[in-house]
Design an enzyme around this catalytic site. Structure first.
Site, mmCIF file in Angstrom:
data_model
loop_
_atom_site.group_PDB
_atom_site.id
_atom_site.type_symbol
_atom_site.label_atom_id
_atom_site.label_comp_id
_atom_site.label_asym_id
_atom_site.label_seq_id
_atom_site.Cartn_x
_atom_site.Cartn_y
_atom_site.Cartn_z
ATOM 1 C CG ASP A 83 39.855 44.607 68.389
ATOM 2 O OD1 ASP A 83 39.940 45.578 69.142
ATOM 3 O OD2 ASP A 83 40.351 43.741 68.057
ATOM 4 C CG HIS A 84 42.388 47.713 66.855
ATOM 5 N ND1 HIS A 84 43.533 48.344 67.640
ATOM 6 C CD2 HIS A 84 42.625 46.327 67.539
ATOM 7 C CE1 HIS A 84 44.090 47.738 68.527
ATOM 8 N NE2 HIS A 84 43.464 46.576 68.745
ATOM 9 C CG ASP A 105 43.942 52.070 67.702
ATOM 10 O OD1 ASP A 105 44.468 53.140 68.112
ATOM 11 O OD2 ASP A 105 44.685 50.957 67.241
ATOM 12 C CD GLU A 135 45.544 51.465 71.438
ATOM 13 O OE1 GLU A 135 44.909 50.446 70.993
ATOM 14 O OE2 GLU A 135 46.831 51.319 70.907
ATOM 15 C CG HIS A 214 43.645 46.232 72.721
ATOM 16 N ND1 HIS A 214 43.125 46.173 71.568
ATOM 17 C CD2 HIS A 214 42.985 46.968 73.568
ATOM 18 C CE1 HIS A 214 42.039 46.661 71.573
ATOM 19 N NE2 HIS A 214 42.068 47.357 72.647
ATOM 20 N N GLY A 215 46.432 42.877 73.071
ATOM 21 C CA GLY A 215 47.696 42.199 73.006
ATOM 22 C C GLY A 215 47.853 41.257 73.997
ATOM 23 C CG ASN A 236 40.858 43.095 73.022
ATOM 24 O OD1 ASN A 236 39.934 43.366 73.783
ATOM 25 N ND2 ASN A 236 40.942 44.428 72.057
ATOM 26 C CB THR A 239 48.052 36.387 68.420
ATOM 27 O OG1 THR A 239 47.997 37.575 67.973
ATOM 28 C CG2 THR A 239 49.291 35.384 67.788
HETATM 29 P P1 13P Z 1 46.740 39.558 70.392
HETATM 30 O O1 13P Z 1 46.755 39.169 69.140
HETATM 31 O O2 13P Z 1 48.189 39.867 70.712
HETATM 32 O O3 13P Z 1 46.127 38.372 71.206
HETATM 33 O O4 13P Z 1 46.010 41.025 70.756
HETATM 34 C C1 13P Z 1 44.782 40.871 70.712
HETATM 35 C C2 13P Z 1 44.211 42.166 70.371
HETATM 36 O O5 13P Z 1 44.536 43.125 71.041
HETATM 37 C C3 13P Z 1 42.849 42.473 69.559
HETATM 38 O O6 13P Z 1 42.451 43.847 69.617
HETATM 39 ZN ZN ZN Z 2 44.135 45.246 69.864
#
Ligand code: 13P
Ligand code: ZN
Length: 289
Positions: A83-84, A105, A135, A214-215, A236, A239
């Site tokens: 990831d990233h 990324d 991305e 994401h996020g 994804n 958090t």
């Molecule tokens: P969150 O931390 O908002 O869940 O995002 C996860 C993410 O995009 C990991 O790459």
């Molecule tokens: Zn992410």
């Protein structure tokens, strides 16, 4: 059971659902993610960032992910993903470690530089039968203590025409889009996090690769389901996993003040991570059929 990400995506495309991609950090979170997948009886992507790989050591972390996936979830298809990834060497290391998918990324670079680096990664990864996620647009980072942070993500959204050009020139396998999603928990000026679904629709019309959201922590299940119906195939979550881990750890330390057996202290975190993972997987498994 370890599988290539290609297999998971083929199924998700056919049945129009999204695969949960969960970030791990350590043994307990890895076990929690796997247990959540087992309880939901659905495939997942188990992913890790370069920061965690640096913290834990790439050998230890990748072996942990691989062996847990292989031995503790024999009937659940699991794909490993970086990831990233930020640099070419992040990518090379994870491909050597056996991941079937990597993200480069380069979304903080100019459009042309993003294309150039992503293309280089794709050329290398394709020689090793590994998928690449790029991305475009920027999924920026919120801050902890979300009730203090106000973000309006309009300026970071993915441009649909650029997305078309980006996919064509780089030959990526999956594309992470910015459609109002932001990493972490945050507050918007106009209320709760909201996805720009018409933007997603425009991107989907021009791009034929599976799209990644994401996020996704803190985004309502109604919004998530609409995004899935518009072509999001990977979602994804990071958090909400961190928070589940932290809350149960605090609780565990509070309830058993005299306990100093790390296994007893940490055991509740596995269960709490599994709970959130299962909940998310069941939302993402929604099908529009
Ligand atoms: P969150 O931390 O908002 O869940 O995002 C996860 C993410 O995009 C990991 O790459
Ligand atoms: Zn992410």
């Amino acid at each position: 059971m370890l599988v290539h990400i290609k297999k998971l995506i083929q199924q998700a495309k056919k049945e129009k659902y999204a695969i949960g991609a969960f970030d791990t950090f350590n043994l307990e979170i890895t076990l929690g993610i796997i247990q959540g997948a087992k309880q939901a009886k659905r495939p997942i992507i188990l992913q890790v960032t370069p920061t965690t790989l640096k913290y834990a050591g790439i050998e230890s972390m990748s072996y942990l992910m691989k062996t847990v996936a292989q031995n503790q979830a024999k009937n659940i298809p699991i794909a490993l993903h970086l990831d990233h990834g930020k640099t070419f060497s992040d990518i090379v290391e994870c491909i050597k470690a056996g991941f079937s998918s990597v993200m480069i990324d380069a979304s903080n670079l100019s459009f042309d530089k993003n294309i150039a680096l992503t293309k280089k990664v794709v050329q290398y990864a394709r020689q090793h039968n590994v998928w690449v996620q790029g991305e475009l647009g920027r999924v920026v980072k919120g801050k902890q203590g979300y009730d203090k942070l106000i973000i309006e993500p309009e300026e970071f959204l993915t441009d649909p025409d650029q997305a078309q050009e980006f996919v064509k020139k780089t030959k990526i396998h999956t594309l992470a889009v910015a459609i109002g999603n932001i990493h972490g928990l945050y507050k918007m000026r106009h209320g709760v996090p909201r996805l720009f679904l018409s933007r997603l629709k425009e991107i989907q019309k021009r791009v034929n690769v599976p799209l990644v959201l994401h996020g996704a922590s803190g985004i309502s299940s109604a919004q998530i389901k609409k995004a899935i119906s518009l072509g999001i195939r990977i979602i994804n979550i990071d958090t909400e996993i961190r928070m589940a881990f932290k809350q149960s750890l605090i609780q565990s330390l509070k309830v058993n003040k005299k306990e100093y057996d790390p296994r007893k202290i940490l055991f509740p975190t596995i269960k709490n991570v599994a709970k959130i993972v299962k909940k998310k997987i069941l939302i993402f498994g929604f099908s529009k059929k």
